[in-house]
Design an enzyme around this catalytic site. Sequence first.
Site, mmCIF file in Angstrom:
data_model
loop_
_atom_site.group_PDB
_atom_site.id
_atom_site.type_symbol
_atom_site.label_atom_id
_atom_site.label_comp_id
_atom_site.label_asym_id
_atom_site.label_seq_id
_atom_site.Cartn_x
_atom_site.Cartn_y
_atom_site.Cartn_z
ATOM 1 N N ASN A 7 0.859 -1.186 0.000
ATOM 2 C CA ASN A 7 0.000 0.000 0.000
ATOM 3 C C ASN A 7 0.895 1.237 0.000
ATOM 4 O OD1 ASN A 7 -1.794 2.050 0.561
ATOM 5 N ND2 ASN A 7 -2.308 1.352 2.630
ATOM 6 N N TRP A 8 0.963 1.887 -1.142
ATOM 7 C CA TRP A 8 1.886 3.025 -1.273
ATOM 8 C C TRP A 8 1.329 4.310 -0.672
ATOM 9 C CZ3 TRP A 8 4.085 2.475 -6.984
ATOM 10 C CH2 TRP A 8 4.826 1.292 -7.049
ATOM 11 N N LYS A 9 0.074 4.293 -0.285
ATOM 12 C CA LYS A 9 -0.580 5.482 0.290
ATOM 13 C C LYS A 9 -0.381 6.696 -0.636
ATOM 14 C CE LYS A 9 -0.236 3.318 4.752
ATOM 15 N NZ LYS A 9 -0.211 3.433 6.197
ATOM 16 N N HIS A 92 -9.687 1.067 4.991
ATOM 17 C CA HIS A 92 -8.390 1.238 5.659
ATOM 18 C C HIS A 92 -8.581 2.201 6.841
ATOM 19 C CE1 HIS A 92 -4.301 2.527 6.451
ATOM 20 N NE2 HIS A 92 -3.904 1.423 5.853
ATOM 21 N N GLU A 94 -6.999 4.626 7.873
ATOM 22 C CA GLU A 94 -6.803 6.046 7.563
ATOM 23 C C GLU A 94 -8.055 6.633 6.905
ATOM 24 O OE1 GLU A 94 -3.008 5.558 5.590
ATOM 25 O OE2 GLU A 94 -2.161 5.019 7.527
ATOM 26 N N GLU A 162 -5.588 -5.008 10.657
ATOM 27 C CA GLU A 162 -4.540 -4.008 10.860
ATOM 28 C C GLU A 162 -4.802 -3.252 12.158
ATOM 29 O OE1 GLU A 162 -2.456 -2.685 7.078
ATOM 30 O OE2 GLU A 162 -4.355 -1.639 7.072
ATOM 31 N N GLY A 168 2.453 2.160 10.876
ATOM 32 C CA GLY A 168 3.441 3.231 10.775
ATOM 33 C C GLY A 168 4.160 3.536 12.075
ATOM 34 N N SER A 209 3.320 -2.238 10.371
ATOM 35 C CA SER A 209 4.766 -2.312 10.609
ATOM 36 C C SER A 209 5.390 -3.643 10.176
ATOM 37 C CB SER A 209 5.088 -2.001 12.074
ATOM 38 O OG SER A 209 4.727 -0.666 12.374
ATOM 39 N N GLY A 230 2.801 -1.198 4.335
ATOM 40 C CA GLY A 230 2.761 0.221 3.999
ATOM 41 C C GLY A 230 4.161 0.734 3.717
ATOM 42 N N GLY A 231 4.761 1.376 4.711
ATOM 43 C CA GLY A 231 6.064 2.032 4.563
ATOM 44 C C GLY A 231 7.126 1.182 3.868
HETATM 45 P P1 PGA Z 1 2.757 0.282 7.711
HETATM 46 O O1 PGA Z 1 1.283 0.513 7.092
HETATM 47 O O2 PGA Z 1 3.294 -1.001 7.124
HETATM 48 O O3 PGA Z 1 3.526 1.484 7.289
HETATM 49 O O4 PGA Z 1 2.593 0.155 9.190
HETATM 50 C C1 PGA Z 1 0.394 -0.564 6.880
HETATM 51 C C2 PGA Z 1 -0.898 -0.050 6.306
HETATM 52 O O5 PGA Z 1 -1.335 1.044 6.671
HETATM 53 O O6 PGA Z 1 -1.540 -0.725 5.456
#
Ligand code: PGA
Length: 251
Positions: A7-9, A92, A94, A162, A168, A209, A230-231
């Site tokens: 997930n590149w956000k 998600h 967010e 999640e 993050g 993470s 994510g990251g």
């Molecule tokens: P993260 O994000 O790996 O940076 O913790 C995961 C996500 O939000 O899908």
Amino acid sequence: MKYILGNWKMNGLCEETAVLAHEIALQPVHQSTNVIIFPPFTSIHIAKKELSGSKIALGAQDVSPEREGAFTGDISASMLKESGCKYVLVGHSERRLLHGENNEIVRKKATGAIANGLKPVICVGENLAERESGNYLQIIRDQVTHSLPSLTHSDSYLIAYEPVWAIGSGKTPTIRQITEVHKTIASLLYRDKSVAGETAITPILYGGSVKATNAREILSSEGVDGVLVGGASLKADEFCKIINSADGAGN
Ligand code: PGA
């Protein structure tokens, strides 16, 4: 089958997307691993070009619950399909937190995505206060019950657990904490005795993470069918290591 999702956000202009997608596309992917990347809407066409001929699929990070019409700024499931997406993230944390999306909206998005031939990845997870209240399993049960198109096992969607406090933050739950929630989700999907004993077909992924250093252990855990990254999916070498760690992590 293991799923590795990136997930590149809201990261990456077209040039960065091209480089990152190109490097990931060079990574050999085991036949029992599914890799899907989720770039921002504006880079989907670039990623599609770079990934053509590879085994890596494309997804989008969100979708409108509506089919078409006066919904300024929204993107429909059929538009995503036409852009080359096979998957879409819905709910998600967010989106839930920053855009006020509740379970009902998430369910509508998931249902619309399926109707248009996309596979939604339905995200659920508790925040820190909910975890500390001790009531997190009930909160997750409620999210699953009300966010899924129907409360049954199905291969038309995936579920991603999640925990919001792990996203993050560099903090990951223990394997026991992850498997406890995965089992709880699976028991909701398979509560109907008529399907008991059948092979589980709804993939349940973990996200929060995930890094090259913890991916193999998480992927080898009972009931974990993949990871949503994510990251660490924004660095080609790190993400490719995560893809590699699915190899041999069990089925
Ligand atoms: P993260 O994000 O790996 O940076 O913790 C995961 C996500 O939000 O899908």
